[in-house]
Design an enzyme around this catalytic site. Structure first.
Site, PDB file in Angstrom:
ATOM      1  N   ARG A   1       0.821  -1.210   0.000  1.00 14.01           N
ATOM      2  CA  ARG A   1       0.000   0.000   0.000  1.00 14.01           C
ATOM      3  C   ARG A   1       0.861   1.269   0.000  1.00 14.01           C
ATOM      4  NH1 ARG A   1      -4.822  -1.735   4.256  1.00 14.01           N
ATOM      5  NH2 ARG A   1      -5.948  -3.083   2.788  1.00 14.01           N
TER       6      ARG A   1
ATOM      7  N   GLY B   1     -12.864  -3.964   0.815  1.00 14.17           N
ATOM      8  CA  GLY B   1     -14.227  -3.516   1.069  1.00 14.17           C
ATOM      9  C   GLY B   1     -14.662  -2.412   0.135  1.00 14.17           C
TER      10      GLY B   1
ATOM     11  N   GLY C   1      -7.888  -6.776  -0.824  1.00 20.20           N
ATOM     12  CA  GLY C   1      -7.935  -7.581   0.386  1.00 20.20           C
ATOM     13  C   GLY C   1      -7.034  -8.798   0.339  1.00 20.20           C
TER      14      GLY C   1
ATOM     15  N   LYS D   1     -17.685 -15.679   3.428  1.00 28.60           N
ATOM     16  CA  LYS D   1     -19.084 -15.367   3.683  1.00 28.60           C
ATOM     17  C   LYS D   1     -19.849 -14.922   2.439  1.00 28.60           C
ATOM     18  CE  LYS D   1     -18.683 -14.199   8.589  1.00 28.60           C
ATOM     19  NZ  LYS D   1     -19.001 -13.204   9.619  1.00 28.60           N
TER      20      LYS D   1
END
Length: 402
Positions: A39, A381, A358, A210
């Site tokens: 990053r 996200g 992610g 999920k």
């Protein structure tokens, strides 16, 4: 509509530019050392562009969750070691302003800056007002600078962070210019291109745990892709929802409920693994490949060899590939084959290949394929939310190009 970029900021000679970066990097829990600098590296083109234009740069970022940290953990969440890594990568000194986010020490340090200087503010979340979009806190930060740049795509969906919303809003009220950096501009261009006119055939690959967290994202993808390949723990959610015994694999009832409406797409657009690697829950060294029900005491840990070959063939035939979520427990070398081979196949593709941030981005980099993708998003996200069509207040503070 396209947002104003660095080229729209005008003459920056002698100006102080506030740059919101995403330096929320993984740290070694014991030493606080930066474990992965991806990053920080992603922000360098914007920082260098501003310095080359004669500006001085005030960089700011959050790091971790200090509000939930123990005193020992909090000590490792200062920006000191991030500043050192930033300086190393940038190839010039980076000073951490002070041991506070705003205050007299920071004001004095910024006042002494000369063109070409770089300062990194302390961890924004050390001040609780950051996550409350506090106007007074924003005003204190705003007073430091002549212009604002948002180059933190990974936090663009955090609409309650003062550094993302209240600060550029205050600069807007003061008539000071605001723009997106090179990284955010590229992210928006790539994602908007994927959503508006992707080159067909379009392939989606979805992994992770999920279904419930990604249901909106999946529904959007289903309107864009020709096929959506499923992997990761999500595999066993779909299997359980179809009545297949998943052995000791832990799948929550809420996940099964979330997968229910998607079952009608299985066999048409949604493709499930035909085989999977399973391991004994109390002895992960005991593994086998299964098709159909998973034996009692075993849990799913990776996609199987037949599935890997089928997915590789689909990637080879696709003109656009969008991947979000690892295909197995890739942190464990024994269960990383599916994720690694998918990354390898994408890296060899002649089509457009986009990795959705992610853990997926971490996996692509871990296996050495990140640089061979068309684009690796810096926001997990944020990537999901933007594809879903959510409006970001952080970007609303940046003027649109005419």
């Amino acid at each position: 509509m396209a947002k104003k970029t660095l080229d729209d900021l005008g003459d920056l000679k002698g100006k102080k530019v506030l740059v919101r970066v995403d330096f929320n990097v993984p740290l070694d829990k014991k030493t606080g050392a930066v474990k992965n600098d991806r990053r920080i590296r992603a922000a360098l083109p914007t920082i260098k562009h501003l310095l080359d234009a004669g500006a001085s740069v005030i960089a700011m970022s959050h790091l971790g969750r200090p509000e939930k940290a123990t005193p020992e953990e909090r000590a490792n969440l200062t920006m000191d070691k991030v500043a050192a890594k930033f300086s190393e990568l940038l190839g010039k000194p980076v000073k951490k302003a002070a041991n506070e986010v705003v205050g007299a020490g920071v004001t004095a340090a910024v006042a002494a800056m000369k063109p070409g200087d770089v300062i990194l503010l302390e961890n924004l979340r050390f001040d609780p007002r950051e996550q409350k979009n506090d106007a007074e806190f924003a005003a204190a930060i705003t007073s430091l600078a002549d212009a604002y740049v948002n180059d933190a795509f990974g936090t663009c969906h955090n609409d309650k962070d003062a550094s993302m919303v209240a600060v550029p809003a205050a600069l807007k009220a003061a008539g000071k210019p605001r723009a997106v950096g090179l990284l955010v501009a590229k992210e928006l261009e790539i994602i908007e291109g994927l959503m508006s006119a992707p080159k067909a055939p379009v392939l989606g690959i979805m992994g992770g745990a999920k279904v419930s967290d990604k249901i909106a994202f999946i529904n959007v993808l289903l309107t864009k892709v020709d096929q959506l390949l499923i992997g990761g723990k999500m595999t066993y959610t779909f299997l359980k929802a179809r009545g297949v015994d998943v052995g000791a694999t832990r799948v929550g009832d809420e996940e099964v409920v979330a997968a229910g409406p998607l079952l009608k797409h299985v066999g048409t657009k949604i493709v499930l693994p035909v085989d999977y690697v399973v391991a004994k829950s109390d002895d992960l060294l005991q593994t086998q490949v299964c098709e159909g029900p998973i034996p009692a005491g075993f849990e799913g840990v990776d996609i199987g060899p037949k599935t890997i070959e089928a997915y590789k063939a689909a990637i080879k035939d696709a003109a656009t590939v969008i991947w979000n979520g690892p295909l197995g427990w890739f942190e464990q070398a024994a269960f990383a084959r599916g994720t690694q081979y998918i990354a390898e196949a994408m890296s060899a593709s002649s089509g457009v290949t986009v990795v959705g941030g992610g853990e997926t981005a971490e996996a692509a980099e871990q296996f050495g394929y990140a640089d061979k993708m068309t684009h690796v998003s810096t926001g997990g996200g944020a990537f999901l939310a933007y594809v879903e069509g959510k409006k970001f207040q952080s970007l609303a503070q940046i003027d649109d190009r005419a």
